[in-house]
Design a protein around this motif. Structure first.
Motif, short mmCIF file in Angstrom:
data_model
loop_
_atom_site.label_atom_id
_atom_site.label_comp_id
_atom_site.label_asym_id
_atom_site.label_seq_id
_atom_site.Cartn_x
_atom_site.Cartn_y
_atom_site.Cartn_z
N ASP A 43 0.80 -1.22 0.00
CA ASP A 43 0.00 0.00 0.00
C ASP A 43 0.84 1.28 0.00
O ASP A 43 0.29 2.37 -0.06
CB ASP A 43 -0.93 0.01 1.22
CG ASP A 43 -1.99 -1.07 1.13
OD1 ASP A 43 -2.48 -1.33 0.02
OD2 ASP A 43 -2.32 -1.66 2.18
N TYR A 44 2.17 1.14 0.07
CA TYR A 44 3.07 2.29 0.07
C TYR A 44 2.96 3.06 -1.25
O TYR A 44 2.86 2.46 -2.32
CB TYR A 44 4.51 1.82 0.25
CG TYR A 44 5.55 2.89 -0.02
CD1 TYR A 44 5.91 3.80 0.97
CD2 TYR A 44 6.15 3.01 -1.26
CE1 TYR A 44 6.85 4.78 0.73
CE2 TYR A 44 7.10 3.99 -1.51
CZ TYR A 44 7.45 4.87 -0.51
OH TYR A 44 8.37 5.84 -0.77
N ARG A 45 2.96 4.37 -1.14
CA ARG A 45 3.00 5.24 -2.32
C ARG A 45 4.04 6.31 -2.07
O ARG A 45 4.09 6.90 -0.99
CB ARG A 45 1.65 5.91 -2.58
CG ARG A 45 0.51 4.97 -2.88
CD ARG A 45 0.71 4.27 -4.23
NE ARG A 45 -0.35 3.33 -4.51
CZ ARG A 45 -0.35 2.04 -4.20
NH1 ARG A 45 0.67 1.52 -3.57
NH2 ARG A 45 -1.35 1.26 -4.52
N PRO A 46 4.89 6.59 -3.07
CA PRO A 46 5.85 7.69 -2.89
C PRO A 46 5.11 9.03 -2.83
O PRO A 46 4.13 9.24 -3.54
CB PRO A 46 6.75 7.59 -4.11
CG PRO A 46 6.03 6.74 -5.10
CD PRO A 46 5.03 5.92 -4.36
N MET A 47 5.58 9.88 -1.97
CA MET A 47 4.95 11.18 -1.79
C MET A 47 5.41 12.14 -2.89
O MET A 47 6.60 12.35 -3.07
CB MET A 47 5.36 11.72 -0.41
CG MET A 47 4.67 12.98 -0.02
SD MET A 47 4.94 13.47 1.71
CE MET A 47 6.43 12.68 2.20
N PRO A 48 4.46 12.75 -3.60
CA PRO A 48 4.86 13.74 -4.61
C PRO A 48 5.45 14.98 -3.94
O PRO A 48 5.15 15.28 -2.77
CB PRO A 48 3.56 14.08 -5.33
CG PRO A 48 2.46 13.53 -4.52
CD PRO A 48 3.02 12.55 -3.54
N ASN A 49 6.28 15.68 -4.66
CA ASN A 49 6.95 16.86 -4.11
C ASN A 49 5.96 17.89 -3.60
O ASN A 49 6.19 18.50 -2.55
CB ASN A 49 7.88 17.47 -5.16
CG ASN A 49 8.82 18.50 -4.53
OD1 ASN A 49 9.45 18.21 -3.52
ND2 ASN A 49 8.89 19.67 -5.11
N VAL A 50 4.85 18.08 -4.28
CA VAL A 50 3.87 19.09 -3.84
C VAL A 50 3.31 18.73 -2.46
O VAL A 50 3.08 19.62 -1.64
CB VAL A 50 2.74 19.26 -4.90
CG1 VAL A 50 1.89 18.02 -5.02
CG2 VAL A 50 1.91 20.48 -4.60
N ALA A 51 3.13 17.46 -2.17
CA ALA A 51 2.66 17.04 -0.85
C ALA A 51 3.74 17.27 0.20
O ALA A 51 3.45 17.74 1.30
CB ALA A 51 2.25 15.57 -0.87
N LYS A 52 4.98 16.97 -0.14
CA LYS A 52 6.08 17.18 0.82
C LYS A 52 6.23 18.66 1.15
O LYS A 52 6.45 19.02 2.30
CB LYS A 52 7.39 16.61 0.29
CG LYS A 52 8.48 16.65 1.32
CD LYS A 52 9.64 15.77 1.00
CE LYS A 52 10.60 15.75 2.17
NZ LYS A 52 11.68 14.82 1.99
#
Length: 60
Positions: A43-52
């Motif tokens: 279920d892991y998803r990489p965090m997009p830069n805009v979210a970070k």
């Protein structure tokens, strides 16, 4: 620092709940949950830069 570590540190430093972090940053709570998963999780998803960027802004 892993994504999971970043988010745990964010929660600790802000003192907010996960739902409050989601609301304050504009990141959907469900998306935030997938970002908190260990990289080994299906279920892991990489965090997009805009979210970070949105989440990091809570530290200021």
């Amino acid at each position: 620092m892993t994504q999971q570590e970043f988010l745990k540190d964010l929660k600790e430093n802000t003192g907010l709940t996960w739902d409050a972090i989601a609301a304050a940053s504009g990141v959907h709570a469900r998306a935030l949950k997938t970002y908190r998963m260990p990289e080994s999780s299906k279920d892991y998803r990489p965090m997009p830069n805009v979210a970070k960027v949105a989440l990091t802004s809570l530290l200021k």
